[in-house]
Design an enzyme around this catalytic site. Structure first.
Site, PDB file in Angstrom:
ATOM      1  N   THR A 411       0.807  -1.188  -0.116  1.00 34.99           N
ATOM      2  CA  THR A 411       0.153   0.151  -0.069  1.00 34.99           C
ATOM      3  C   THR A 411       0.786   1.263   0.011  1.00 34.99           C
ATOM      4  O   THR A 411       1.978   1.214   0.691  1.00 34.99           O
ATOM      5  CB  THR A 411      -1.006   0.240   1.273  1.00 34.99           C
ATOM      6  OG1 THR A 411      -1.860   1.143   1.169  1.00 34.99           O
ATOM      7  CG2 THR A 411      -0.219  -0.156   2.385  1.00 34.99           C
ATOM      8  N   HIS A 463       2.747 -11.529  14.345  1.00 30.15           N
ATOM      9  CA  HIS A 463       3.669 -12.225  14.999  1.00 30.15           C
ATOM     10  C   HIS A 463       3.662 -13.510  15.550  1.00 30.15           C
ATOM     11  O   HIS A 463       4.305 -14.302  15.935  1.00 30.15           O
ATOM     12  CB  HIS A 463       3.850 -11.277  16.306  1.00 30.15           C
ATOM     13  CG  HIS A 463       5.163 -10.971  16.849  1.00 30.15           C
ATOM     14  ND1 HIS A 463       6.417 -12.081  16.506  1.00 30.15           N
ATOM     15  CD2 HIS A 463       6.025 -10.360  17.925  1.00 30.15           C
ATOM     16  CE1 HIS A 463       7.554 -11.723  17.091  1.00 30.15           C
ATOM     17  NE2 HIS A 463       7.099 -10.734  17.955  1.00 30.15           N
TER      18      HIS A 463
END
Length: 492
Positions: A411, A463
């Site tokens: 993006t 994560h």
């Protein structure tokens, strides 16, 4: 009076642009706010509109040519063409053959993909009894991710609308009845009505923006421009009419008066609801973390400057920044397979292909069409693919196949001026890269201060599947590739 038509001011992260499409020719009579030309940058398409009623007298830059910010691309003569535009248009339309009432045809919702259960009627562009030409867009039907257009099967008119705006529909459901061959029988009224429909479907950016800001519906405003086109003056005049304003607004959304101020409630579109749901799901269901770095963009800017002309001459397309970003990301994904993976239940799915989602801003919201097999594409192939997706996104032509899949997202908020951000994951993907504004900053180089064009990189990742070592290594790889583009060619 002669007015210079110029390229808009480009964002600092955009070096140049190209002329995509001229919608008018020299000598054409145009009305104020009519779109003259589409100018394409790395990621967005800019529209340049007429400053007043008049005539295009000269065009200096042809389609495909590279241009700079504020460069003069045409001359415009104010006040030359508005007076005779309406008769000429009426004459042209009146030459169309008139037909008699013909067979009835059912207008149906297109077949929906298996992953889409239903859709919503977004906008009817025609009314029952209105003259319609073959292939004219009748209705926009909105699914969770794309907008489908249903066009007229022949010249004729709608006899009945069975599914009004806002109604939920399913694949192949009958939503209207159409009578072929009957549209031209009302010859005197048809030109004005048809022209009005076409013009209102192509409102200029400034008018669309003003309508959105004020919560008005263009169909409730009488257009005084060419062919019934709604101009900025028409919108402003509508706002100044106190009696008409509540009536125009009440059909689309309830307006609540709070003393001298008002509030308006508008239902979310399906696309906006889907975006909201997916973003919230990404925040709540992942262990999302963002790591940052910065990159010196001077080597790429120098490379583009050196080879832009020969690249464009050979491939017929501009060399932009996005092709470098995609190339660098693809190489980094090869080196860090965890970033190219996703979680499916208790399994980790490693993808052995490279499909990259490119975030594109459209009038209906942010979408992420997919550029597939980027490892097999050259720079020209990447630029062409991104350009095609951006144009389809702007025009609402993206298909479900072009929206599905994708292992990683890029993006670029820098085209809108964003200096730094923390992008949100595009589920079920595990990472997203945010590119930002290129800005000159003083940097220490070999013990000396140099002014360099720098850009911040932001990698948001899940994560649960990607550890800090992999995320930082991935981002450093992209930084190294962009700061030394030769690495992309030598695979080092």
């Amino acid at each position: 009076m002669t007015i210079e038509i110029k390229v808009p001011v480009l964002p600092e992260s955009v070096a140049d642009a190209s002329i995509a499409t001229w919608h008018v020719k020299v000598g054409d009579k145009v009305s104020r706010d009519q779109n003259l030309v589409d100018i394409e940058t790395d990621k967005v398409v800019l529209e340049v509109v007429a400053p007043a009623d008049g005539v295009v007298s000269e065009i200096f830059q042809a389609e495909g040519e590279t241009v700079l910010g504020e460069q003069t691309i045409a001359n415009f003569e104010e006040g030359e063409g508005a007076a005779t535009a309406a008769p000429a248009q009426t004459s042209e339309k009146s030459n169309q053959p008139s037909g008699n009432k013909g067979e009835s045809v059912e207008i149906k919702v297109p077949v929906l993909p298996e992953s889409v259960a239903d859709a919503t009627i977004a906008t009817w562009h025609v009314k029952p009894g209105e003259a319609i030409s073959r292939d004219q867009n009748l209705v926009d039907i909105e699914t969770d991710k794309v907008v489908l257009e249903v066009v007229a099967p022949a010249d004729g008119s709608l006899s009945e609308i069975l599914a009004p705006e806002g109604e939920t529909v399913t694949g192949e459901q009958v939503i209207a009845n159409f009578v072929a061959g009957s549209g031209a029988s009302a010859a005197p009224a048809a030109p004005a009505a048809e022209a009005s429909s076409e013009e209102n479907d192509a409102l200029s950016p400034s008018v669309r923006r003003l309508l959105a800001e004020k919560g008005l519906d263009a169909s409730n405003i009488k257009g005084t421009g060419k062919g019934g086109r709604v101009t900025k003056e028409d919108v402003e005049k509508s706002l100044q009419a106190p009696a008409a304003k509540p009536a125009a607004s009440s059909e689309t959304a309830p307006v609540v008066a709070l003393g001298n101020r008002t509030e308006k409630r508008v239902p979310m579109t399906r696309l906006r609801k889907t975006i909201a749901t997916r973003l919230l799901e990404a925040k709540n269901s992942t262990a999302m973390l963002t790591t940052f770095n910065e990159v010196n963009m001077k080597p790429i800017m120098d490379l583009r400057k050196q080879y832009q002309e020969s690249f464009e001459k050979r491939h017929g397309i501009r060399l932009g920044f996005m092709s470098f970003y995609v190339k660098a990301v693809t190489e980094a994904l090869k080196r860090f397979p965890e970033v190219n993976a996703s979680i499916d239940g208790d399994d980790i799915c490693y993808h052995n292909y490279f499909d990259i989602s490119i975030a594109v801003s459209t009038p209906r919201g942010l979408v992420t069409p997919v550029l597939k097999d980027t490892d097999s594409l050259g720079m020209a192939g990447i630029e062409g693919g991104i350009r095609a997706l951006a144009l389809k996104g702007r025009d609402g032509k993206l298909t479900m196949a072009e929206m599905q899949g994708g292992n990683f997202t890029i993006t670029n908020g820098g085209v809108f001026g964003s200096l730094l951000s923390t992008p949100i994951l595009n589920l079920p993907q595990s990472a997203i890269l945010g590119m930002h504004k290129i800005q000159d900053r003083p940097m220490a180089v070999n013990g000396k201060v140099e002014i360099l064009p720098m850009m911040y990189l932001a990698l948001s990742y899940d994560h649960r599947i990607i550890d800090g070592k992999e995320s930082v290594g991935f981002l450093v790889t992209i930084k190294e590739m962009l700061e030394d583009p030769t690495r992309l060619l030598l695979d080092v």
